[in-house]
Scaffold this active site. Sequence first.
Site, PDB file in Angstrom:
ATOM      1  N   ARG A 232       2.054  -9.536  13.429  1.00 15.60           N
ATOM      2  CA  ARG A 232       1.535  -7.729  13.148  1.00 15.60           C
ATOM      3  C   ARG A 232       0.241  -7.501  12.997  1.00 15.60           C
ATOM      4  NH1 ARG A 232       5.018  -6.725   7.823  1.00 15.60           N
ATOM      5  NH2 ARG A 232       6.290  -8.252   8.394  1.00 15.60           N
ATOM      6  N   TYR A 233      -0.344  -8.113  12.693  1.00 11.96           N
ATOM      7  CA  TYR A 233      -1.765  -7.482  11.955  1.00 11.96           C
ATOM      8  C   TYR A 233      -2.216  -8.341  13.341  1.00 11.96           C
ATOM      9  CZ  TYR A 233      -0.786  -7.178   7.874  1.00 11.96           C
ATOM     10  OH  TYR A 233       0.130  -7.056   6.236  1.00 11.96           O
TER      11      TYR A 233
ATOM     12  N   GLU B  30       1.173  -1.278  11.323  1.00 11.10           N
ATOM     13  CA  GLU B  30      -0.443  -1.942  10.583  1.00 11.10           C
ATOM     14  C   GLU B  30      -1.512  -1.100  11.500  1.00 11.10           C
ATOM     15  OE1 GLU B  30      -0.144  -3.415   7.691  1.00 11.10           O
ATOM     16  OE2 GLU B  30       1.989  -4.117   7.838  1.00 11.10           O
TER      17      GLU B  30
ATOM     18  N   HIS C 174       0.968   3.752   6.895  1.00  9.58           N
ATOM     19  CA  HIS C 174       2.387   3.599   6.876  1.00  9.58           C
ATOM     20  C   HIS C 174       3.490   4.855   5.987  1.00  9.58           C
ATOM     21  CE1 HIS C 174       1.425  -0.487   7.418  1.00  9.58           C
ATOM     22  NE2 HIS C 174       1.269  -0.517   6.643  1.00  9.58           N
TER      23      HIS C 174
ATOM     24  N   HIS D 172      -5.475   3.203   5.811  1.00  8.86           N
ATOM     25  CA  HIS D 172      -4.545   1.959   6.714  1.00  8.86           C
ATOM     26  C   HIS D 172      -3.263   2.201   6.212  1.00  8.86           C
ATOM     27  CE1 HIS D 172      -3.094  -2.073   8.156  1.00  8.86           C
ATOM     28  NE2 HIS D 172      -2.370  -1.603   7.180  1.00  8.86           N
ATOM     29  N   GLU D 173      -3.406   2.918   4.305  1.00 10.45           N
ATOM     30  CA  GLU D 173      -2.275   2.900   3.777  1.00 10.45           C
ATOM     31  C   GLU D 173      -1.327   4.018   3.846  1.00 10.45           C
ATOM     32  OE1 GLU D 173      -0.803  -0.052   2.582  1.00 10.45           O
ATOM     33  OE2 GLU D 173      -2.719  -1.344   2.562  1.00 10.45           O
TER      34      GLU D 173
ATOM     35  N   HIS E  62      -0.060 -13.003   2.238  1.00 12.68           N
ATOM     36  CA  HIS E  62       0.969 -13.062   2.741  1.00 12.68           C
ATOM     37  C   HIS E  62       1.727 -14.180   2.886  1.00 12.68           C
ATOM     38  CE1 HIS E  62      -1.850  -9.434   4.056  1.00 12.68           C
ATOM     39  NE2 HIS E  62      -0.774  -9.018   4.565  1.00 12.68           N
TER      40      HIS E  62
ATOM     41  N   HIS F 276      -2.872  -6.980  -4.113  1.00 13.28           N
ATOM     42  CA  HIS F 276      -2.775  -6.272  -3.166  1.00 13.28           C
ATOM     43  C   HIS F 276      -2.408  -4.910  -2.214  1.00 13.28           C
ATOM     44  CE1 HIS F 276      -3.438  -8.146   1.630  1.00 13.28           C
ATOM     45  NE2 HIS F 276      -2.961  -7.120   1.471  1.00 13.28           N
ATOM     46  N   ALA F 277      -3.023  -4.486  -1.682  1.00 15.94           N
ATOM     47  CA  ALA F 277      -2.710  -3.158  -1.041  1.00 15.94           C
ATOM     48  C   ALA F 277      -1.972  -3.020  -0.505  1.00 15.94           C
ATOM     49  CB  ALA F 277      -3.779  -1.964  -0.414  1.00 15.94           C
TER      50      ALA F 277
ATOM     51  N   TYR G 154      11.097  -8.537  18.420  1.00 15.81           N
ATOM     52  CA  TYR G 154      10.027  -7.464  19.112  1.00 15.81           C
ATOM     53  C   TYR G 154      10.362  -7.245  21.155  1.00 15.81           C
ATOM     54  CZ  TYR G 154       6.505  -9.238  16.103  1.00 15.81           C
ATOM     55  OH  TYR G 154       5.657  -9.239  14.508  1.00 15.81           O
TER      56      TYR G 154
HETATM   57  N1  ASP Z   1      -2.617  -3.710   2.750  1.00 16.80           N
HETATM   58  C1  ASP Z   1      -3.534  -4.283   4.395  1.00 16.80           C
HETATM   59  C2  ASP Z   1      -2.752  -5.698   4.683  1.00 16.80           C
HETATM   60  O1  ASP Z   1      -2.181  -6.027   4.240  1.00 16.80           O
HETATM   61  C3  ASP Z   1      -3.964  -3.828   3.987  1.00 16.80           C
HETATM   62  C4  ASP Z   1      -5.343  -4.879   3.341  1.00 16.80           C
HETATM   63  O2  ASP Z   1      -4.479  -4.803   1.442  1.00 16.80           O
HETATM   64  O3  ASP Z   1      -6.374  -6.060   3.266  1.00 16.80           O
HETATM   65  O4  ASP Z   1      -2.016  -4.474   6.057  1.00 16.80           O
HETATM   66  N1  SER Z   2      -4.276  -5.977   5.456  1.00 13.35           N
HETATM   67  C1  SER Z   2      -4.167  -7.869   5.772  1.00 13.35           C
HETATM   68  C2  SER Z   2      -4.461  -8.339   4.887  1.00 13.35           C
HETATM   69  O1  SER Z   2      -5.178  -8.271   4.133  1.00 13.35           O
HETATM   70  C3  SER Z   2      -4.749  -7.351   6.463  1.00 13.35           C
HETATM   71  O2  SER Z   2      -6.587  -7.073   7.196  1.00 13.35           O
HETATM   72  O3  SER Z   2      -4.609  -9.697   5.716  1.00 13.35           O
HETATM   73 ZN    ZN Z   3      -0.591  -2.655   6.275  1.00 14.50          ZN
END
Ligand code: ASP
Ligand code: SER
Ligand code: ZN
Length: 610
Positions: free
Chosen positions: A513-514, A404, A380, A376-377, A504, A346-347, A216
């Site tokens: 990051r989120y 993000e 990216h 959101h996607e 994650h 997971h997106a 960062y």
């Molecule tokens: N893939 C996105 C996130 O992980 C959105 C989601 O699926 O919540 O950033």
């Molecule tokens: N896409 C991220 C998650 O699924 C933040 O919203 O956790």
């Molecule tokens: Zn994302």
Amino acid sequence: MIRRPLLAQWAVLVALALSTGAALAEPTAAQARSFIQAAETRLEDLAIRAQRAQWVADNFITVDTELISSQASEQLIKASGELALAARRFKGLKLGAIEARKLGLLQLSGYLSQAADRERLTRLLAGMNGAYGRGKSCPQDGPLKPATPGDCLDLGALEQVMAESRDPAALKQAWLGWHEVARSYKDDYVAYTALANQGARAMGYRDNGALWRSGYDMPEQAFAADMERLWRQVQPLYAELLRYARFKLRQTYGRDLVPAQGPIPAHLFGNLWSQSWEYLYPLLRPEGSAPGFDLSRVLAQRPVSPKEMVRIGEGFYTSLGLEPLPPSFWERSLFVKPQDREVVCHASAWNLTESDDPRIKMCIRPTDEDFLTIHHELGHVYYDLAYRQQSKLFRAGANDGFHEAIGDTVALSVTPDYLRQIGLMSARDPAGDDIDALLKQALQKIAFLPFAYLVDQWRWQVYGGQVKPEDFDASWWRLREQVQGVSRPEPARPGGFDAGAKYHVASDTSYARYFLAHLLQFQFHRALCREARQTGPLHRCSIFGSRAAGAKFQAMLQMGASKPWPEALQALTGERQVDGGALIEYFAPLQTWLGRENARLQSLDPEVRP
Ligand code: ASP
Ligand code: SER
Ligand code: ZN
């Protein structure tokens, strides 16, 4: 999330430097330049190979695809580790800002010298990723008992129970069922984190958490302090929302289940991780307000297909003057969950050749939630497209929080007015009043803040060695209780791995990051609304159709990682610090309302302390 090759932070490479008489002569600036150039070429090639293999592995989960993907990743981390080490040779050399920045970026990587360690690391990670994607719960009794014995519920089905059911027993069963899944890869996670630490230490980082925090443009301790500063700034707003949720949940689920003080059971928030509460909206709607517009209902009833939902998303970006997505995007993306194979649902957003093969992978359902996640996607995707003219090492977000935040910023402009303009909402549909709209938004954006903050608080401690494997659950739930104010529905059993129930963690994607993204997106939104000459309240602003806002946005996106992130932030907003002020401004009318409403509810439910 954005999918980089496994281990994004390792994703940089080269044997060349090692072979060219590394130890002896003092390196020259010319050597540094050719080293960087060779490194970028090599990294680009290996990253593409790793991406392709991982795309296939995530789209067809099998032992073979997992292995192929982990082998490709091994090649990439071998190269990135060697390059990181070799880049150190040029320390102290007088170089231009660009070269110096690139050498710094190259060193944001771990280094594992032994092939066996690298293979183990990448296989463990690919294994956890696959296990998460395949994960299921197969209830044998209780409210979720299937009509056909032996039938199982996948993640999507369990999430749907969480979102729709109001039966605490069913909610609890779905919650517990999903959290059992991670137990199977706890040992792998422990082995994985040890190897990741080993790699980070070989590059001089204290541990892998320190390596993460080093990305960062500031000392890692300063970044940790900044995270804490930002959490403190927004915590009071969260506390007010949680308090309101407590009163309302007590009305729905009763005073036995929802305590007058202390943490509230995690299975009552409409979401497996209690990270976003939008499905509580029907329970938490302001009393006496007319129900707001229900986009999910419209999407399901028309019906709007998943691909059409993505087309609508694209339409927002093109209205800003950004380019249409290439035909390959539409041919190669995954929009619908396949029935005949296991995929990671997971997106995520991908760019397979790093310049012209963008895709998304998502199991889209016709819901408001997924409609916003599409935006959101696509954020990216458009970031990737915007910085494709940069050289390899700069083809990334200004920092990962920026990446993000882009699509979420656009999604903040998905207002009732906008939905009317594109015909998804009719003039007769109720828009809901301001408080109603803000509450809906808060259930996503404010509810998320403590979760986004704590995931890496936990992982930093795991990587730092302050938390031992036998204390994973205890330490995880200490944070969840203290920061988020939610508790485990049932006491944990030994050997569990509740943190691993979050994608994650299983895929080792950093999460700070989120948290940053959720503050940055309001800063971006405020600046873009200014650019679009919108003078009303922030929550009613939509930048839809504003070429001026689009140009300003694009100018920042094109910078990629070529400059320290404060410069990118300044280019768009004039500010140089991440700051919760824009979010607080956005929600100011709601905060006032919550204060009043909580006082009123308090008088009806005096057991709850002020
Ligand atoms: N893939 C996105 C996130 O992980 C959105 C989601 O699926 O919540 O950033
Ligand atoms: N896409 C991220 C998650 O699924 C933040 O919203 O956790
Ligand atoms: Zn994302």
